[in-house]
Design an enzyme around this catalytic site. Sequence first.
Site, mmCIF file in Angstrom:
data_model
loop_
_atom_site.group_PDB
_atom_site.id
_atom_site.type_symbol
_atom_site.label_atom_id
_atom_site.label_comp_id
_atom_site.label_asym_id
_atom_site.label_seq_id
_atom_site.Cartn_x
_atom_site.Cartn_y
_atom_site.Cartn_z
ATOM 1 N N ARG A 202 0.830 -1.208 0.000
ATOM 2 C CA ARG A 202 0.000 0.000 0.000
ATOM 3 C C ARG A 202 0.868 1.264 0.000
ATOM 4 O O ARG A 202 0.570 2.237 -0.704
ATOM 5 C CB ARG A 202 -0.914 -0.008 1.228
ATOM 6 C CG ARG A 202 -1.844 1.192 1.345
ATOM 7 C CD ARG A 202 -2.754 1.034 2.536
ATOM 8 N NE ARG A 202 -3.640 2.169 2.685
ATOM 9 C CZ ARG A 202 -3.756 2.885 3.812
ATOM 10 N NH1 ARG A 202 -3.042 2.573 4.881
ATOM 11 N NH2 ARG A 202 -4.591 3.916 3.870
ATOM 12 N N HIS B 6 0.691 4.210 -2.775
ATOM 13 C CA HIS B 6 0.424 5.596 -2.399
ATOM 14 C C HIS B 6 1.557 6.518 -2.836
ATOM 15 O O HIS B 6 1.315 7.669 -3.207
ATOM 16 C CB HIS B 6 0.212 5.707 -0.889
ATOM 17 C CG HIS B 6 -1.148 5.268 -0.439
ATOM 18 N ND1 HIS B 6 -1.822 5.839 0.614
ATOM 19 C CD2 HIS B 6 -1.981 4.306 -0.915
ATOM 20 C CE1 HIS B 6 -2.997 5.259 0.779
ATOM 21 N NE2 HIS B 6 -3.111 4.316 -0.137
ATOM 22 N N ASN C 111 -2.991 8.930 4.243
ATOM 23 C CA ASN C 111 -1.723 8.276 4.560
ATOM 24 C C ASN C 111 -1.458 8.124 6.053
ATOM 25 O O ASN C 111 -0.429 7.563 6.443
ATOM 26 C CB ASN C 111 -0.561 9.054 3.927
ATOM 27 C CG ASN C 111 -0.508 8.894 2.426
ATOM 28 O OD1 ASN C 111 -0.918 7.882 1.875
ATOM 29 N ND2 ASN C 111 -0.017 9.918 1.733
ATOM 30 N N HIS D 149 -6.382 -6.091 -2.442
ATOM 31 C CA HIS D 149 -7.251 -6.130 -1.265
ATOM 32 C C HIS D 149 -7.504 -7.554 -0.795
ATOM 33 O O HIS D 149 -8.208 -7.768 0.195
ATOM 34 C CB HIS D 149 -8.589 -5.431 -1.554
ATOM 35 C CG HIS D 149 -8.465 -3.949 -1.639
ATOM 36 N ND1 HIS D 149 -9.519 -3.120 -1.999
ATOM 37 C CD2 HIS D 149 -7.407 -3.114 -1.419
ATOM 38 C CE1 HIS D 149 -9.109 -1.863 -1.995
ATOM 39 N NE2 HIS D 149 -7.838 -1.830 -1.646
#
Length: 324
Positions: free
Chosen positions: A64, A68, A95, A191
């Site tokens: 992740r 990001h 974040n 996910h």
Amino acid sequence: MAVKNLLALVVLLGVLGVSVSVPNGGGLDLDYYRHKCPDAESIVRRITIQYVSHQRSLAAALLRMHFHDCFVRGCDGSILLKSPAKDAERDAFPNLSVRGYEVVDAAKAALEKKCPGVVSCADVLALVARDAVLVIQGPWWPVPLGRRDGRISKASEANLPSPFVDVTVLKKNFADKGLNAKDLVVLSGAHTIGISNCGLINARIYNFTGKGDFDPSMNPSYVRALKKKCKPTDLRTPVEMDPGSGKKFDTHYYNAVAQKKGYFTSDSALLDDPETKSYIETQVSTAESSSFAKDFADSMVKLGMIEVLTGTNGEIRKKCAFVN
């Protein structure tokens, strides 16, 4: 499993990994550190295994973090920067729950001892994300290297794809970064590992339109199960994004979405587009011979090349949290 044995297994899995296409361009090279720091990848892998083998949830967290980072100013390590004023990317609301910085910092520190001033933090993050997924028996992908680190990090620029939007917005978010609808549905498959929390699902199951209702795109049985875990005022309890299979990197996520058990609106929305829906249906029907591992690897290679800094652009940070 001992770290030494796990290291051997990870190397073997990488060698036996799926065949992945690596596009040209971007100024990156699979052999970038061959002469400058030949042990770079093995050093990063060793550190990553040390952390992730003891805390497997870090795999999802580090994946992740890489995502990001790449979606804001490209894959330049800008998410790693700290600001005294708390206005860097890592301070932006999306974040605040990002974690795993200690893994990147440890890998970078080890590299600085071996090859000072050579390996960028952006490259370290790209490698850590890949190796963390491999530790939990997820897919392997090649990581072209040679990124340089950005010097700018602004919370105001952290306009990341939202978990609360429809598929049209998501497709535009991805297209703006050179990623297509297939990349969207494939990378959403991340996910399959990791957790979220009740706070991000609360309104969807208790008060979707302000009338005490739940999102009609959700399976009622799934809503009932979520309500057992998440009480109306509960914002913190962790919940698997892939119900019943949140610790295994597999295609189960697509089964969940197909059954209208997507955790976020952005998961459910994948059923509203012909291309993304078709991919989901294919993964469900071909679970035993799924193309997901290869597709995920291909999309991760593309993700890692977004707006990279190379050549004389940017810098090679000595410490990932601070510009030189």
